[in-house]
Scaffold this motif. Structure first.
Motif, PDB file in Angstrom:
ATOM      1  N   SER A 127       0.834  -1.154   0.018  1.00  0.00           N
ATOM      2  CA  SER A 127      -0.040  -0.083   0.036  1.00  0.00           C
ATOM      3  C   SER A 127       0.829   1.390  -0.009  1.00  0.00           C
ATOM      4  N   ARG A 128       2.228   1.230   0.444  1.00  0.00           N
ATOM      5  CA  ARG A 128       2.858   2.415   0.553  1.00  0.00           C
ATOM      6  C   ARG A 128       4.173   2.317  -0.314  1.00  0.00           C
ATOM      7  N   LEU A 129       3.832   1.968  -1.563  1.00  0.00           N
ATOM      8  CA  LEU A 129       4.688   1.676  -2.557  1.00  0.00           C
ATOM      9  C   LEU A 129       5.488   3.044  -3.008  1.00  0.00           C
ATOM     10  N   GLY A 130       4.753   4.064  -2.938  1.00  0.00           N
ATOM     11  CA  GLY A 130       5.361   5.468  -3.148  1.00  0.00           C
ATOM     12  C   GLY A 130       5.695   5.976  -4.387  1.00  0.00           C
ATOM     13  N   ALA A 131       5.269   5.210  -5.499  1.00  0.00           N
ATOM     14  CA  ALA A 131       5.711   5.249  -6.834  1.00  0.00           C
ATOM     15  C   ALA A 131       5.500   6.809  -7.430  1.00  0.00           C
ATOM     16  N   LYS A 132       6.647   7.460  -7.695  1.00  0.00           N
ATOM     17  CA  LYS A 132       6.307   8.823  -8.493  1.00  0.00           C
ATOM     18  C   LYS A 132       6.206   8.690  -9.863  1.00  0.00           C
ATOM     19  N   SER A 133       6.582   7.578 -10.569  1.00  0.00           N
ATOM     20  CA  SER A 133       6.676   7.254 -12.003  1.00  0.00           C
ATOM     21  C   SER A 133       6.183   6.050 -12.316  1.00  0.00           C
ATOM     22  N   ASP A 154      11.122   1.764   0.462  1.00  0.00           N
ATOM     23  CA  ASP A 154      12.132   1.063   1.173  1.00  0.00           C
ATOM     24  C   ASP A 154      11.600   0.001   2.130  1.00  0.00           C
ATOM     25  N   GLU A 155      12.388  -0.578   3.073  1.00  0.00           N
ATOM     26  CA  GLU A 155      11.955  -1.503   4.122  1.00  0.00           C
ATOM     27  C   GLU A 155      11.266  -1.161   4.978  1.00  0.00           C
ATOM     28  N   ALA A 156      11.296  -0.010   5.420  1.00  0.00           N
ATOM     29  CA  ALA A 156      10.430   0.425   6.386  1.00  0.00           C
ATOM     30  C   ALA A 156       9.013   0.642   5.618  1.00  0.00           C
ATOM     31  N   ALA A 157       8.836   1.134   4.513  1.00  0.00           N
ATOM     32  CA  ALA A 157       7.554   1.346   3.899  1.00  0.00           C
ATOM     33  C   ALA A 157       6.938  -0.001   3.436  1.00  0.00           C
ATOM     34  N   LEU A 158       7.702  -0.995   3.174  1.00  0.00           N
ATOM     35  CA  LEU A 158       7.275  -2.279   3.120  1.00  0.00           C
ATOM     36  C   LEU A 158       6.810  -2.944   3.932  1.00  0.00           C
ATOM     37  N   LEU A 159       7.481  -2.850   5.204  1.00  0.00           N
ATOM     38  CA  LEU A 159       6.855  -3.618   6.533  1.00  0.00           C
ATOM     39  C   LEU A 159       5.407  -2.914   7.044  1.00  0.00           C
ATOM     40  N   ALA A 160       5.682  -1.524   6.834  1.00  0.00           N
ATOM     41  CA  ALA A 160       4.602  -0.794   7.294  1.00  0.00           C
ATOM     42  C   ALA A 160       3.113  -1.106   6.641  1.00  0.00           C
ATOM     43  N   SER A 161       3.382  -1.386   5.234  1.00  0.00           N
ATOM     44  CA  SER A 161       2.393  -1.801   4.263  1.00  0.00           C
ATOM     45  C   SER A 161       1.517  -3.204   4.932  1.00  0.00           C
TER      46      SER A 161
END
Length: 558
Positions: free
Chosen positions: A153-159, A168-175
């Motif tokens: 959910s927190r992929l954060g894709a800008k393009s 990054d790892e933190a966003a992956l785990l937070a997802s």
């Protein structure tokens, strides 16, 4: 153009198209694998590739016990300099099979089990969803039955050109904390790059090092994959430039190192030859037993080992995986019984036009059809006129198709207009985008289409004309269609009535709903499928035709 409803940013799911999947089952027909020479391989690849409208270049190898045939070919000879022995390609999801081997090695070393929970391999306190107390196990992750969504959910894709670069790892785990399971792990196959990134991270963490160092130490160096890498390119290696299937150069994909086991490995043809030889037991290395362990059956629907698809042949099983990123496609197969491997690396993304399966499967077994190049051709004027109109993409925006000066133009609601090319496979494609519009002629003569972009296949229905009223059928009427319809040796479509509706299930695949469209005609719009049932003289349903992607499969009811 629409990016909504994308299941994933490719790296390639197993085949979902029934008409394509059945091609693999044709391998039950007699067909010997003949010894391959460089010259013969070049002939085969040219027959499939020369003049293809994608402009793709390919590095291809057939690995046998006593020889390796290699070839570097391009659709256009002038592009030959794009590839060569020193060029590394993005291999996409084929990387997942390497992650599986590293996991198998840790298991062999007594550092874990496929029956461990995913949570046990992640940092303490990480919130991992379960289903009514049933946890996600590692065996669910390596067979894509974890129940986790395709993307975090927190992929954060800008393009869309480099979708994983900011994860990054933190966003992956937070997802994980955002995810909810709707079924028990193990109950349903659903391809998940999210789960595979978690596995990549977990394997590196359990090994006590970063993923690239682990892959280099345990796989690349022992196997002699001297030019393979993730983010640290070795000296003397050229990174290939990727291309979309409309021949436009596109950016590379970047991954945080510990998440790269999902699809971030880059390798030359010789690197992948060595990988195939290792998987076939031709190279005596410490990880050989772990490579072999990934081949064993772990899940049955569809048949999978550890991140390998297990494709049934006449008297054997062949291991396969395809990969795709924004500008690359890859195909790798291992046939342990015949001691034969196939590697295809392309500097062009083929996933929207059927991937590399046609060439790959033919090289696995030459009784299978090779296919031919897609060539740009003018579309029939009557087809252009029939397609012109207003459409609604399922779950997304409206689209307008216009015919002008013998060409088709497409415009998504609120966006600019794009000119479409047309190829002799019957597909339209924007000249400036990586997408495919595949017309579907319905039984009443009208048209719909599917729109393929960024890994998603989205059905579109016409909205500027009144739709015919769909029939409402009772369970008793629906039962007339129930039966098993063999479409090819070893491949059958089971039609069942469930909850007042029809559903169909192909061999080795999940069930999908069928909606009544007209008398004896049903549709599965999400898959671009139309099924037409035929009756005998007494009015009893006798057979069906499955129409999908311009192909027709026929089966007589059993």
């Amino acid at each position: 153009m629409p990016a909504s409803r994308r299941k994933e940013w490719s790296m390639n799911t197993p085949l979902a198209c029934l008409a394509a999947a059945v091609a693999a089952t044709f391998a039950v027909l007699p067909g010997a694998a003949h010894a391959m020479t460089d010259a013969r391989l070049a002939e085969v690849v040219r027959e499939r590739l020369l003049g293809d409208r994608t402009g793709a270049c390919m590095a291809v190898a057939v690995v046998e016990k006593d020889r390796v045939a290699r070839v570097y070919e391009c659709a256009n000879a002038r592009d030959a300099g794009r590839i060569g022995p020193d060029v590394a390609f993005e291999i996409g999801s084929v990387s997942k099979t390497m992650t599986a081997a590293l996991l198998a090695q840790l298991i062999e070393q007594g550092k874990g089990s496929l029956d461990d929970t995913l949570a046990a391999w992640l940092p303490e306190g990480t919130k991992v969803p379960d289903y009514q107390g049933q946890p996600i196990l590692l065996r669910h992750v390596v067979t894509h039955t974890s129940g986790l969504p395709a993307l975090p959910s927190r992929l954060g894709a800008k393009s869309m050109d480099n979708p994983y670069a900011n994860l990054d790892e933190a966003a992956l785990l937070a997802s994980l904390g955002d995810a909810k399971l709707v079924a028990a792990p193990g109950a349903k196959f659903e391809y998940s790059n999210f789960a595979s990134m978690l596995l990549s991270y977990a394997v590196a963490r359990r090994a006590g090092t970063d993923f690239e160092s682990l892959a280099r130490r345990e796989l690349f160096v022992p196997l002699g994959m001297d030019h393979a890498y993730i983010n640290q390119r070795p000296a003397g290696v050229r990174a290939a430039t990727g291309h979309t299937p409309n021949a436009q150069a596109t950016s590379a994909w970047d991954f945080t190192t510990n998440l790269a086991g999902v699809g971030g490995v880059r390798a030359t043809l010789d690197d992948m030859v060595r990988y195939a030889q290792g998987g076939l037991g031709m190279i005596d290395v410490p990880i050989a037993a772990s490579l072999e362990a990934t081949h064993a059956a772990v899940s049955g629907q569809p048949p999978m080992g550890m991140n390998w698809m297990r494709v049934p042949m006449k008297d054997r099983t062949v291991l396969m995986h395809e990969g795709g990123t924004g500008g690359f496609s890859a195909f790798v197969s291992l046939d342990p019984q015949r001691q034969r491997g196939v590697v295809i690396l392309s500097d062009t993304a083929w996933h929207s036009i059927g991937s590399l399966g046609s060439l790959g499967m033919h090289l696995v077994d030459d009784s299978l059809p090779l296919g031919k190049p897609r060539r740009a051709v003018a579309a029939d004027a009557a087809l252009l006129q029939a397609l012109a109109g207003e459409y609604q993409l399922q779950g997304a925006m409206k689209m307008t198709l216009r015919e002008r000066d013998g060409r088709l133009f497409i415009q998504a609601e609120g966006q600019g207009e794009y000119e479409m090319g047309h190829d002799d496979a019957g597909d339209f494609y924007p000249l400036a985008l990586d997408a495919v519009l595949r017309p579907q002629r319905k039984s009443d003569g009208s048209y719909a289409f599917t729109w393929t972009q960024m890994g998603a296949v989205i059905p579109a229905v016409r909205i500027d004309r009144a739709a015919a009223q769909a029939p409402v059928l009772s369970p008793a009427q629906l039962s007339a269609y129930v039966g098993d319809y063999p479409l090819a040796p070893g491949f059958s479509l089971a039609v069942r009535e469930h909850g007042g509706a029809l559903q169909a299930q192909a061999t080795g695949q999940g069930a999908f709903p069928l909606a009544a469209a007209s008398a004896d005609t049903f549709e599965a719009p999400a898959f671009g499928i139309e099924i037409r049932f035929h009756r005998d003289g007494a009015g009893k349903v006798q057979s069906l035709e499955l129409h999908q992607g311009g192909q027709v499969l026929r089966g007589t009811r059993q």
